[in-house]
Design an enzyme around this catalytic site. Structure first.
Site, mmCIF file in Angstrom:
data_model
loop_
_atom_site.group_PDB
_atom_site.id
_atom_site.type_symbol
_atom_site.label_atom_id
_atom_site.label_comp_id
_atom_site.label_asym_id
_atom_site.label_seq_id
_atom_site.Cartn_x
_atom_site.Cartn_y
_atom_site.Cartn_z
ATOM 1 N N THR A 158 -6.210 7.766 -3.986
ATOM 2 C CA THR A 158 -6.157 7.715 -2.516
ATOM 3 C C THR A 158 -5.251 8.819 -1.962
ATOM 4 O O THR A 158 -5.590 9.473 -0.972
ATOM 5 C CB THR A 158 -5.663 6.327 -2.048
ATOM 6 O OG1 THR A 158 -6.582 5.343 -2.531
ATOM 7 C CG2 THR A 158 -5.584 6.233 -0.542
ATOM 8 N N GLU A 187 0.834 -1.210 0.000
ATOM 9 C CA GLU A 187 0.000 0.000 0.000
ATOM 10 C C GLU A 187 0.870 1.262 0.000
ATOM 11 O O GLU A 187 0.528 2.259 -0.622
ATOM 12 C CB GLU A 187 -0.923 0.023 1.234
ATOM 13 C CG GLU A 187 -1.954 -1.066 1.263
ATOM 14 C CD GLU A 187 -3.023 -0.910 0.196
ATOM 15 O OE1 GLU A 187 -2.685 -1.038 -0.996
ATOM 16 O OE2 GLU A 187 -4.187 -0.677 0.543
#
Ligand code: HSE
Length: 319
Positions: free
Chosen positions: A193, A140
């Protein structure tokens, strides 16, 4: 030549009030990673990305930059330093992206999770699923610059996962209530994001924090006791949703459409632009989804995709 195929499904991070500390997995759609173990050694890198489909050419082919191969490299380094396993072959990795990018559906976490379960299987399962979560979280960081675990952990472990602590990592898996269904609606627009995180406040007033942790505690209680009304009342996010909602065209109309159709609650899936809703039956979940899609189309001229799913209780798996 040995070949293994891994699968990991979409996940929803935050679950309204649990910013960066709560997420869950649904059963489909998901990403697939096929690994082939080759005997020849490549000096430069033990993993090659031999193909990516479904990404429209958007993802990097450099194994150190692509999330799915990056986590395999982390895995190989870990088993060498912590388990004394010196991998001497070569892994060819193929990624089939079924999840849209920058959608809030845990796309990068699914690719990482699928790659990790496949690698673990290929090499005789040297790691536990809990160990795999650590590498998925590192993925991530590569994908969006932030090592949040609320997609990565449920992508590997399934169920709801509560992150009690990041350092050290302390994860609590919560099985879903039997009749809880998730509706996930993905409007055809992207929201990165990293950008959706940049709009968040650096600090929040104590009054806001009190509301938020009241809801997180109550949501967990609702999940553990299958109290659907309490789950619905707790799906309130006073931290991220107010800042991110303006980034999602039609957000308030879509949310209201889900509630009017009988959903227990509705909020942004992860960092958006997808929205999720919970319902206490599959029928209501479908009706809520239809209403949400209609609202995206009528209020924001956006086409969308919709999935209805129970909460997945098995996590990433071998196909
Ligand atoms: N917790 C993360 C965020 C999830 O809201 O930024 C990203 O899908």
């Amino acid at each position: 030549m040995k070949t293994v195929k891994g699968f990991a499904s979409a996940t929803v991070g935050n679950v309204a009030c649990g910013f960066d500390v709560l997420g869950f997995a649904i059963t489909e759609p998901g990403d697939e990673v096929t690994l082939t173990l080759l005997d020849e050694k490549h000096e430069a890198c033990p993993v090659s990305l031999v193909g990516i489909t479904g990404d429209g050419g958007a993802l990097p082919l450099d194994p150190k930059k692509n999330t799915s191969s990056f986590v395999v490299l982390k895995f190989l380094e870990y088993i060498r330093t912590h388990k004394g396993i010196d991998f001497s072959g070569h892994i060819a990795l193929e990624l089939k992206k079924n999840l849209p990018l920058s959608s809030g559906m845990g796309s990068s976490a699914a690719s990482a999770a699928a790659a990790l379960v496949a690698t673990n299987e290929l090499l005789g399962q040297p790691c536990t699923k809990m160990e795999l979560v650590h590498f998925a979280i590192e993925g991530e960081r590569v994908a969006c610059g932030s090592a949040h675990a609320d997609n990565a952990a449920p992508a590997i472990l399934g169920n709801f996962v509560l992150i009690r602590s990041y350092t050290p990592l302390d994860l609590i898996t919560i099985p879903p209530p039997k009749d809880l269904y998730c509706t996930l609606v993905h409007p055809h627009t992207e929201l990165r994001t990293s950008f959706a995180r940049s709009v968040l406040p650096r600090a929040i007033p104590l009054k806001t924090a009190i509301q938020q942790w009241g809801n997180v505690g109550a949501l967990i209680a609702g999940l553990l006791t299958s109290d659907y009304d309490l789950i619905g009342r707790s799906l309130v996010d006073v931290v991220a949703e107010p800042k991110r909602a303006p980034l999602i065209p039609g957000f308030s109309n879509v949310k209201q459409a889900a509630l009017d159709a009988g959903a227990l609650g509705c909020s942004i899936a992860g960092s958006g632009p997808s929205l999720f809703a919970f319902s206490a039956s599959e029928k209501t979940a479908r009706e809520a989804g239809n209403a949400m899609q209609h609202a995206f189309s009528a209020k924001a001229s956006l086409c969308s995709d919709m999935w209805v799913s129970p909460i997945c209780n098995e996590g990433a798996k071998i196909l």
